[in-house]
Design an enzyme around this catalytic site. Structure first.
Site, short mmCIF file in Angstrom:
data_model
loop_
_atom_site.label_atom_id
_atom_site.label_comp_id
_atom_site.label_asym_id
_atom_site.label_seq_id
_atom_site.Cartn_x
_atom_site.Cartn_y
_atom_site.Cartn_z
N LYS A 1 25.56 61.82 -9.62
CA LYS A 1 26.27 60.77 -8.30
C LYS A 1 27.76 61.12 -8.22
O LYS A 1 28.48 60.67 -9.41
CB LYS A 1 25.98 59.44 -8.58
N GLY B 1 30.80 53.70 -6.62
CA GLY B 1 29.29 54.28 -6.29
C GLY B 1 28.53 54.92 -7.19
O GLY B 1 27.41 54.56 -7.59
N ALA B 2 29.28 55.74 -8.26
CA ALA B 2 28.74 56.48 -9.21
C ALA B 2 28.24 55.83 -10.10
O ALA B 2 29.21 55.31 -11.14
CB ALA B 2 29.39 57.88 -9.59
N LYS C 1 21.83 43.74 -20.08
CA LYS C 1 21.36 43.66 -18.46
C LYS C 1 20.42 44.79 -18.40
O LYS C 1 20.25 45.83 -18.77
CB LYS C 1 22.49 44.14 -17.57
#
Length: 345
Positions: free
Chosen positions: A230, A224-225, A67
């Site tokens: 993050k 989210g991280a 990806k």
């Protein structure tokens, strides 16, 4: 090479299949049957953006892929563009042939939500019903769709930085799930307090969820991280919780625990397990109604490849996509496999 656009993928991707594939990937990884190298980053500091490259090989499916995906948080404000673009390339391990080129947006959202759902299945309290969402974009929509398969969601409390995003979430989710109670809250604290399951879905680089808001017995999916620096949870939440990760090597570098690990505030001994170990029964999941559990997930390429493979198989069976020959001196469209291709792009 089969080309599949976003519209086709949304029609082909089965959520229950994706959930099963992702759970199996976690299991196979801990059995040593998945190659999943660390993701590689190109960082564009002047644009506050990056590209990451994520390869994987899954021997049980005999499929490989990579990806390529970006994160540019300021895209909507600056250019009116999505913050994320991505493609997945599926590869034949036997002969190296490129099997498919696929738009990655919905696959990414669903595989992330499926990881949350697997963790929720093993770590949330029995009978969990109230879901809190910190973030209201596409990931949040996918989370509601997939979490419905592992918990009896009766109420969703949702927060976002912008009211417009919350309103759009409520419109889309309300249409899909008309019996679901959707509460549009004004603060993160309201999205967290009293919830059975909380999912964090922001690109924050500082803690935005505080320990005082997290009730005993809550399960948190910290999703989210996805890059160094993050994190979304106050350190004391991690200190008090049973921490489970998708993959320790990946998560310690770019997941929720990466900042605390880099500062020496958490060690490997503070991490209870990888989720695959719990699926295999090698380590326990939740053992009491009162413990706080945290699933820290940065996302691994094997999830994307597995879900993409499920879509690819359905596309071949149903005749979706465009089959293109790129091996000659000029690219040739061999045949249009389906009328769907012309309208989904």
């Amino acid at each position: 090479m089969l080309l599949l656009g976003d519209g086709e993928i949304r029609e082909l991707l089965d959520l229950k299949d994706a959930l099963e594939y992702v759970e199996n990937v976690f299991k196979w990884k801990n059995l040593g049957r998945v190659q999943n190298p660390l993701k590689t980053y190109l960082v564009y500091e002047q644009y506050n953006g990056d590209h990451r490259f994520m390869p994987a090989y899954i021997s049980d499916l005999d499929i490989a892929g990579i990806k390529i995906v970006n994160t540019h948080p300021e895209n909507r404000r600056k250019f009116g563009l999505p913050t994320v673009f991505g493609i997945i390339v599926l590869l034949n391990p036997e002969n190296g042939k490129i099997l498919a080129l696929m738009e990655a947006t919905w696959i990414t959202a669903v595989k992330t939500a499926a990881a949350s759902a697997v963790a929720t299945k093993y770590l949330a309290r029995e009978g969990a019903q109230v879901l809190g969402l910190v973030g209201a974009g596409l990931q949040a929509i996918a989370h509601v769709d997939v979490l419905m398969h592992v918990m009896d969601v009766s109420e969703v409390r949702v927060w976002s930085r912008t009211r417009r995003t919350v309103e759009r979430f409520a419109e889309i989710v309300g249409e899909k799930h008309p019996d679901l109670k959707i509460v549009k809250v004004e603060s993160i604290a309201e999205a967290v307090r009293g919830c059975d399951v909380v999912v964090t879905l922001t690109p924050s680089r500082k803690p935005i969820v505080m320990a005082e808001w997290v009730s005993r017995g809550t399960h948190v999916n910290a999703m989210g991280a996805d890059a160094p620096g993050k994190h979304e949870l106050e350190l004391s939440i991690l200190k008090a919780a049973k921490i489970v990760v998708d993959d320790f090597e990946h998560c310690s570098r770019s997941g929720e625990i990466n900042v605390a690990m880099s500062k020496g505030l958490l060690t490997k001994e503070d991490i209870h397990a990888e989720i695959g170990e719990i699926i295999l029964g090698r380590k326990p999941g939740r053992v009491s109604e009162d413990e706080i559990t945290v699933f820290a997930s940065t996302g691994i390429a094997a999830q994307d490849v597995a879900v993409a493979y499920s879509v690819y198989r359905r596309a071949l069976k149903k005749g979706f996509g465009l089959n293109v020959d790129v091996s000659g001196p000029t690219m040739k469209l061999i045949r249009q496999l389906s009328q769907h291709s012309s309208r989904s792009g």
